[in-house]
Scaffold this active site. Structure first.
Site, PDB file in Angstrom:
ATOM      1  N   LYS A 278       0.886  -1.189   0.000  1.00 39.05           N
ATOM      2  CA  LYS A 278       0.000   0.000   0.000  1.00 39.05           C
ATOM      3  C   LYS A 278       0.910   1.221   0.000  1.00 39.05           C
ATOM      4  CE  LYS A 278      -1.949   2.966   2.080  1.00 39.05           C
ATOM      5  NZ  LYS A 278      -1.772   4.425   1.755  1.00 39.05           N
TER       6      LYS A 278
ATOM      7  N   GLU B 173       8.729   0.921  11.482  1.00 35.81           N
ATOM      8  CA  GLU B 173       9.789   1.930  11.448  1.00 35.81           C
ATOM      9  C   GLU B 173       9.074   3.268  11.584  1.00 35.81           C
ATOM     10  OE1 GLU B 173      11.818   4.703  10.500  1.00 35.81           O
ATOM     11  OE2 GLU B 173      12.224   3.935   8.478  1.00 35.81           O
TER      12      GLU B 173
ATOM     13  N   CYS C 187      12.613  10.521   9.018  1.00 37.18           N
ATOM     14  CA  CYS C 187      12.341  10.073  10.381  1.00 37.18           C
ATOM     15  C   CYS C 187      13.597  10.177  11.242  1.00 37.18           C
ATOM     16  CB  CYS C 187      11.778   8.663  10.375  1.00 37.18           C
ATOM     17  SG  CYS C 187      12.631   7.596   9.243  1.00 37.18           S
TER      18      CYS C 187
ATOM     19  N   GLU D 166       7.818  15.084  16.890  1.00 34.74           N
ATOM     20  CA  GLU D 166       8.435  15.048  15.567  1.00 34.74           C
ATOM     21  C   GLU D 166       7.742  16.075  14.665  1.00 34.74           C
ATOM     22  OE1 GLU D 166       7.811  11.501  13.116  1.00 34.74           O
ATOM     23  OE2 GLU D 166       9.932  11.636  12.592  1.00 34.74           O
TER      24      GLU D 166
HETATM   25  P1  ADP Z   1       2.569  10.762   7.752  1.00 42.50           P
HETATM   26  O1  ADP Z   1       2.024  11.359   9.023  1.00 42.50           O
HETATM   27  O2  ADP Z   1       4.023  10.965   7.602  1.00 42.50           O
HETATM   28  O3  ADP Z   1       1.742  11.045   6.535  1.00 42.50           O
HETATM   29  P2  ADP Z   1       1.336   8.278   8.209  1.00 42.50           P
HETATM   30  O4  ADP Z   1       1.785   7.395   9.303  1.00 42.50           O
HETATM   31  O5  ADP Z   1       0.039   8.990   8.342  1.00 42.50           O
HETATM   32  O6  ADP Z   1       2.533   9.238   7.956  1.00 42.50           O
HETATM   33  O7  ADP Z   1       1.290   7.507   6.816  1.00 42.50           O
HETATM   34  C1  ADP Z   1       2.208   6.534   6.422  1.00 42.50           C
HETATM   35  C2  ADP Z   1       1.461   5.481   5.653  1.00 42.50           C
HETATM   36  O8  ADP Z   1       0.477   4.911   6.502  1.00 42.50           O
HETATM   37  C3  ADP Z   1       0.699   5.980   4.411  1.00 42.50           C
HETATM   38  O9  ADP Z   1       0.770   4.988   3.402  1.00 42.50           O
HETATM   39  C4  ADP Z   1      -0.711   6.109   4.935  1.00 42.50           C
HETATM   40  O10 ADP Z   1      -1.690   5.971   3.920  1.00 42.50           O
HETATM   41  C5  ADP Z   1      -0.795   4.942   5.888  1.00 42.50           C
HETATM   42  N1  ADP Z   1      -1.821   5.078   6.938  1.00 42.50           N
HETATM   43  C6  ADP Z   1      -2.327   6.214   7.470  1.00 42.50           C
HETATM   44  N2  ADP Z   1      -3.280   5.920   8.378  1.00 42.50           N
HETATM   45  C7  ADP Z   1      -3.387   4.576   8.429  1.00 42.50           C
HETATM   46  C8  ADP Z   1      -4.181   3.651   9.183  1.00 42.50           C
HETATM   47  N3  ADP Z   1      -5.068   4.070  10.063  1.00 42.50           N
HETATM   48  N4  ADP Z   1      -3.993   2.331   8.970  1.00 42.50           N
HETATM   49  C9  ADP Z   1      -3.064   1.891   8.099  1.00 42.50           C
HETATM   50  N5  ADP Z   1      -2.305   2.705   7.354  1.00 42.50           N
HETATM   51  C10 ADP Z   1      -2.443   4.038   7.505  1.00 42.50           C
END
Ligand code: ADP
Length: 502
Positions: free
Chosen positions: A199, A275, A309, A406
């Site tokens: 994904k 990570e 990160c 962060e």
């Molecule tokens: P950032 O805050 O840096 O955008 P995220 O942790 O929100 O990082 O996103 C990293 C990845 O996790 C993206 O591919 C995002 O679509 C996915 N993501 C965000 N929310 C969820 C969730 N609730 N469950 C699974 N994947 C998620």
């Protein structure tokens, strides 16, 4: 300074790829999302929509997981030798290398990073990762173990272990290094014989989709790698909660990492590797070579616009040199030209999205409200794009959000120290433990401090040094497990103990 001159256009092949209709890769076919929904992909340098991709959700994840399960259980993939898997990975690396410039342009237009940086770092690191993991495919070994079995005196046994692929893996990646994060995830999974549903981030899906085409060209059987674009709360959450996924590997925020763990726990207790975030301390000792340490401190925070990160976002400098170092880093910040990633003079591109720009600026405002001062920067840089000025904060307090949380932007807090023992305590005063650095001419002191810092990576007299052979991952709330290096192979295999009685 924001560049105002026009950036050159990307190559026509790159633009043709970006322009085409983007679908999901499921079971070897490119298919639209079941819902028919799409996501607009924006160029963060000007906010213009450059492409639309399918908005996959649970229904598409279900199809992709079923395809990955079929590919794992039967057909061509499990029948391949380790050497054949390794050769496919090597072929994939060669294909990415042939398309290096195209990937660099895609990353630049989609993520905002300078094209030259993507061409020199992101893409070569991804190529190297696939080659490194190609080598591992034939070196995944168990052990033979002499056993005693005290309750069966005189009996004889032969015991050994097998390292077997963990199965169907769900991988969820972020937007800061789109191609490279896909490589970190796919490389070890494919070397070990797993099958994958990847994904990719909704903000930056294009290089992952381009990679999907090359994965097909490299000869990976249908269903081994399935790629779904979609939102985190729908597609990502469905993958993390899927009962037929054996493991989920996630890179992203600590907040979402906790949701992944919860989803795994509430469904099938799938294996989880994470990570996550960081708030990395970068320590300049009084005996450091300041001519390299100052440049290193600027690189530690401003590389990739601070959207790393492991960004060195807390800079600890001895009181006696504090002003000199802060001035030096500010001078470097002043030289950075902000602009579109495609502009040859751009040193720093925009934040990846408006949301990210707002988030970074929100942190700046909270810091100012709490009493922090900006030596340089401290605000949006204007223009249509999502630019934020490179910023150095001083006069912070340990409990401020800008010190504890962060920010994921080009914002460093410079903090003076006097007592070395207090320094270690302050450097380790974080829920995170991803990376850290120390600058010193005293080799023993450097190694001693490296041992004292609670982080998964410590750099001495350097910063942001990555290699496919070096394990990377976090202490504390920065994650579970290590990516890259041989430890990545452990993440995607499980041990079977086999015993035969003579
Ligand atoms: P950032 O805050 O840096 O955008 P995220 O942790 O929100 O990082 O996103 C990293 C990845 O996790 C993206 O591919 C995002 O679509 C996915 N993501 C965000 N929310 C969820 C969730 N609730 N469950 C699974 N994947 C998620």
């Amino acid at each position: 300074m924001l560049l105002t001159t026009e950036a050159p256009a990307a190559d026509s092949d790159t633009l043709a790829f970006i322009d085409r209709e983007h679908k999901l890769l499921i079971d070897g076919d490119w298919v639209p999302a079941e819902s028919g929904e799409t996501i607009d992909v924006k160029n963060p340098a000007d906010g213009e929509t450059i492409a639309t991709v399918a908005a996959g959700d649970k229904a598409d994840i279900d199809k992709a997981v079923a395809a990955a399960r079929r590919a794992f259980e039967g057909g061509e993939w499990p029948a391949l030798t380790a050497s054949e898997r390794g050769r496919m990975l090597w072929k994939l690396a060669d294909l990415i290398e042939e398309h290096l410039e195209e990937f660099a342009e895609i990353e630049s237009l989609d993520n905002g990073k300078p094209r030259a940086v993507a061409a020199a770092a992101d893409v070569p690191l991804a190529i190297d990762l696939f080659r490194y993991m190609a080598g591992w495919a034939t070196k995944i070994e168990g052990t033979t173990i002499p056993i005693s079995v005290p309750y069966m005196p005189g009996a004889e046994f032969h015991s050994y272990t097998l390292r077997e692929p963990v199965g169907v893996v769900g991988q969820i990646i972020p937007w800061n290094f789109p191609l490279l994060m896909a490589a970190w995830k796919l490389g070890p999974a494919l070397a070990t014989g797993c099958t994958v549903v990847l994904k990719i981030a909704e903000e930056t899906p294009l290089s992952g989709l381009r990679l999907g085409h090359l994965i097909q060209d490299a000869g990976f059987p249908d269903g081994v790698v399935n790629i779904v674009t979609g939102y985190g709360e729908t597609a990502g959450a469905a993958l993390a909660a899927h009962p037929d996924v054996d493991k989920v590997a996630f890179t992203g925020s600590t907040e979402v990492g906790k949701l992944i763990v919860k989803a795994a726990g509430e469904t099938n207790l799938k294996k989880v590797s994470l990570e996550l975030g960081g708030k990395s301390p970068n320590v300049i000792l009084p005996d450091a070579d300041l001519s390299t340490a100052i440049g290193g401190a600027a690189n530690a925070i401003f590389f990739n616009h601070g959207q790393c990160c492991c960004a060195g976002s807390r800079l600890f400098v001895h009181k006696s040199q504090f002003d000199q170092v802060v001035e030096g880093v500010a001078e470097q910040a002043k030289q950075i030209k902000l602009g579109p990633g495609m502009h040859p003079e751009t040193g720093m591109g925009p934040m990846v999205s408006q949301i990210q720009q707002d988030r970074v600026c929100g942190y700046l405002e909270s810091g100012f409200a709490a009493g922090a001062q900006a030596v340089i920067g401290g605000k949006r840089a204007g223009g249509e794009g999502y630019f934020v000025e490179p910023t150095i904060l001083v006069d912070t307090k340990p409990d401020m959000d800008v010190i504890q949380e962060e920010i994921f932007g080009p914002v460093v807090a410079a903090v003076p120290f006097e007592d070395p023992d207090e320094l270690i305590a302050a450097a380790n005063d974080s829920i995170y433990g991803l990376a850290a650095a120390v600058w010193t001419r005293d080799i023993s002191k450097g190694h001693r401090i490296a041992k004292q810092l609670r982080a998964g990576t410590v750099w001495i007299n350097c910063y942001n040094i990555f290699d496919a052979a070096l394990p990377f991952g976090g202490y504390k709330q920065s994650g579970w497990g290590r990516e890259m290096g041989h430890e990545a192979i452990d993440l995607y295999t499980q041990t079977k103990a086999v015993t035969l009685q003579f």
